[in-house]
Design a protein around this motif. Structure first.
Motif, PDB file in Angstrom:
ATOM      1  N   ASP A 157      57.515  18.010 -39.859  1.00 26.43           N
ATOM      2  CA  ASP A 157      58.852  17.133 -39.070  1.00 26.43           C
ATOM      3  C   ASP A 157      58.713  17.135 -37.911  1.00 26.43           C
ATOM      4  O   ASP A 157      59.560  16.568 -36.864  1.00 26.43           O
ATOM      5  N   ALA A 158      59.014  18.795 -37.340  1.00 27.67           N
ATOM      6  CA  ALA A 158      59.722  19.219 -35.950  1.00 27.67           C
ATOM      7  C   ALA A 158      58.110  20.616 -35.606  1.00 27.67           C
ATOM      8  O   ALA A 158      57.793  21.416 -36.776  1.00 27.67           O
ATOM      9  N   PRO A 159      58.311  20.752 -34.609  1.00 27.98           N
ATOM     10  CA  PRO A 159      57.308  22.288 -33.831  1.00 27.98           C
ATOM     11  C   PRO A 159      57.896  23.552 -34.290  1.00 27.98           C
ATOM     12  O   PRO A 159      59.326  23.060 -34.996  1.00 27.98           O
ATOM     13  N   SER A 160      57.547  23.822 -34.407  1.00 27.98           N
ATOM     14  CA  SER A 160      58.152  25.745 -34.495  1.00 27.98           C
ATOM     15  C   SER A 160      57.503  26.521 -33.247  1.00 27.98           C
ATOM     16  O   SER A 160      56.149  26.365 -32.911  1.00 27.98           O
ATOM     17  N   ARG A 161      58.528  27.701 -32.585  1.00 24.17           N
ATOM     18  CA  ARG A 161      58.285  28.292 -31.724  1.00 24.17           C
ATOM     19  C   ARG A 161      57.546  29.169 -31.823  1.00 24.17           C
ATOM     20  O   ARG A 161      58.976  30.118 -32.690  1.00 24.17           O
ATOM     21  N   GLN A 162      56.529  30.278 -31.654  1.00 28.03           N
ATOM     22  CA  GLN A 162      57.007  31.821 -32.505  1.00 28.03           C
ATOM     23  C   GLN A 162      56.600  32.311 -30.508  1.00 28.03           C
ATOM     24  O   GLN A 162      56.345  32.215 -29.678  1.00 28.03           O
ATOM     25  N   GLY A 163      58.483  32.993 -30.033  1.00 24.66           N
ATOM     26  CA  GLY A 163      57.809  33.192 -28.664  1.00 24.66           C
ATOM     27  C   GLY A 163      57.880  34.116 -28.580  1.00 24.66           C
ATOM     28  O   GLY A 163      57.070  34.191 -26.923  1.00 24.66           O
ATOM     29  N   THR A 164      57.232  35.380 -29.305  1.00 27.96           N
ATOM     30  CA  THR A 164      56.040  36.678 -28.845  1.00 27.96           C
ATOM     31  C   THR A 164      55.317  36.962 -29.931  1.00 27.96           C
ATOM     32  O   THR A 164      55.441  37.113 -31.379  1.00 27.96           O
ATOM     33  N   CYS A 165      54.112  36.817 -29.327  1.00 28.84           N
ATOM     34  CA  CYS A 165      52.582  37.382 -30.106  1.00 28.84           C
ATOM     35  C   CYS A 165      52.186  37.460 -28.389  1.00 28.84           C
ATOM     36  O   CYS A 165      52.558  37.310 -27.704  1.00 28.84           O
ATOM     37  N   ARG A 166      51.166  38.542 -29.351  1.00 27.82           N
ATOM     38  CA  ARG A 166      49.941  39.789 -28.177  1.00 27.82           C
ATOM     39  C   ARG A 166      48.394  39.614 -28.305  1.00 27.82           C
ATOM     40  O   ARG A 166      48.538  39.541 -29.713  1.00 27.82           O
ATOM     41  N   ILE A 167      47.752  39.364 -27.318  1.00 31.99           N
ATOM     42  CA  ILE A 167      46.609  39.706 -27.534  1.00 31.99           C
ATOM     43  C   ILE A 167      46.124  41.063 -28.262  1.00 31.99           C
ATOM     44  O   ILE A 167      46.267  42.062 -27.837  1.00 31.99           O
ATOM     45  N   ARG A 168      45.286  40.867 -29.480  1.00 32.77           N
ATOM     46  CA  ARG A 168      45.263  41.764 -29.530  1.00 32.77           C
ATOM     47  C   ARG A 168      43.513  42.861 -30.268  1.00 32.77           C
ATOM     48  O   ARG A 168      43.260  43.967 -29.810  1.00 32.77           O
ATOM     49  N   GLN A 169      42.714  41.833 -29.532  1.00 32.88           N
ATOM     50  CA  GLN A 169      41.309  41.823 -29.689  1.00 32.88           C
ATOM     51  C   GLN A 169      40.639  41.010 -28.601  1.00 32.88           C
ATOM     52  O   GLN A 169      41.122  39.858 -29.173  1.00 32.88           O
ATOM     53  N   ARG A 170      39.435  41.551 -28.084  1.00 32.56           N
ATOM     54  CA  ARG A 170      38.670  40.574 -27.192  1.00 32.56           C
ATOM     55  C   ARG A 170      37.578  40.601 -27.936  1.00 32.56           C
ATOM     56  O   ARG A 170      36.794  41.836 -28.183  1.00 32.56           O
TER      57      ARG A 170
END
Length: 266
Positions: A157-170
């Motif tokens: 019903d509404a968006p959620s935001r994760q403010g901080t995450c990171r690239i762990r693999q390429r």
């Protein structure tokens, strides 16, 4: 790592299933400020997340639209929150990489995720006063200060935001692994990287294995898809007061600054 990615893709139909911790619900209009271009994509078989990248173009994951009839009703609801959207449009058509469209089942798993990008044409532009499109990140991301905004199962019903995450693999085929929290319905959600004061789209959520999320680096995919969209899905007639933006263009005279709600402290 490749085995984990193979499992991730197997789980990604139509979305992924990861933990829902560390998320901020954007329930109020004041909290949505700056994020209105992210919306819910409603389809006959379910929902995904999509993002406005031009006045009449949205970006999402190819697997959200793969297999749908050309006349299937698909609706983009920008900034949807508790039944109200800042603007709604039908998709007039969509495109995805040709190899994904025709050979998805035969593709090696990392290549499938690397091609999991689609563009949809809206049947009418959305005014930038309602939802300001996001640009795609063209520079290499260092892996810090990523953010995801999505609509997912249990929070549609509404968006959620994760403010901080990171690239762990390429991985090969321009596939990135993140420690971002997503769930079913988050497929196609924009993964943002900060460039100066602006948030730009680095990737879209494609898959997950219960611990990580995976997605393609979208920068190299946009230009050929935009060319295919312009060829196969004509742009809507111009609307008074709305300037049609091409992917990657800013508004003439604009500073480029995006006013968003400040990130909350951990």
């Amino acid at each position: 790592m490749i085995r984990a990615l193979a499992l991730a893709v197997a789980l990604a139909c139509p979305g992924t299933a990861l933990a829902q911790a560390g998320l901020d619900a954007l329930d109020r209009r004041s909290e949505l400020l700056g994020w209105e271009a992210v919306g819910r994509l409603d389809m006959p078989h379910g929902t995904c997340t999509a993002t406005l990248i031009a006045a009449d173009v949205v970006l999402t994951a190819a697997h959200c639209l793969h297999g749908l009839d050309a006349d299937a009703p698909v609706r983009f609801r920008a900034g949807l929150s508790h039944g109200r959207a800042v603007s709604e449009r039908q998709l007039a058509g969509w495109v995805m990489p040709e190899r994904y469209r025709t050979d998805r089942g035969a593709l090696e798993r990392t290549e499938s995720v690397g091609l999991d990008v689609a563009l949809g044409r809206l049947d009418a532009p959305i005014s930038t006063t309602d939802a300001d499109p996001f640009l795609v990140l063209t520079d290499e991301a260092r892996g810090d200060a990523l953010s995801v905004v999505s609509y997912g199962r249990g929070r549609l019903d509404a968006p959620s935001r994760q403010g901080t995450c990171r690239i762990r693999q390429r991985f090969t085929h321009e596939v990135l692994g993140f420690d971002c929290d997503v769930t079913f319905g988050s497929s196609g959600a924009p993964v943002f990287a900060r460039q100066g004061r602006r948030m730009r789209i680095l990737s879209v959520v494609s898959a997950g294995d219960g611990v990580r999320a995976f997605g393609p680096r979208v920068a190299g995919r946009i230009a050929p898809l935009q060319a295919a969209l312009d060829r196969d899905v004509p742009a809507p007639a111009s609307t008074t007061g709305i300037k049609r933006l091409r992917v990657g263009e800013g508004r003439a005279g604009a500073s480029g600054a995006r006013f968003v709600r400040p990130e909350r402290s951990p």
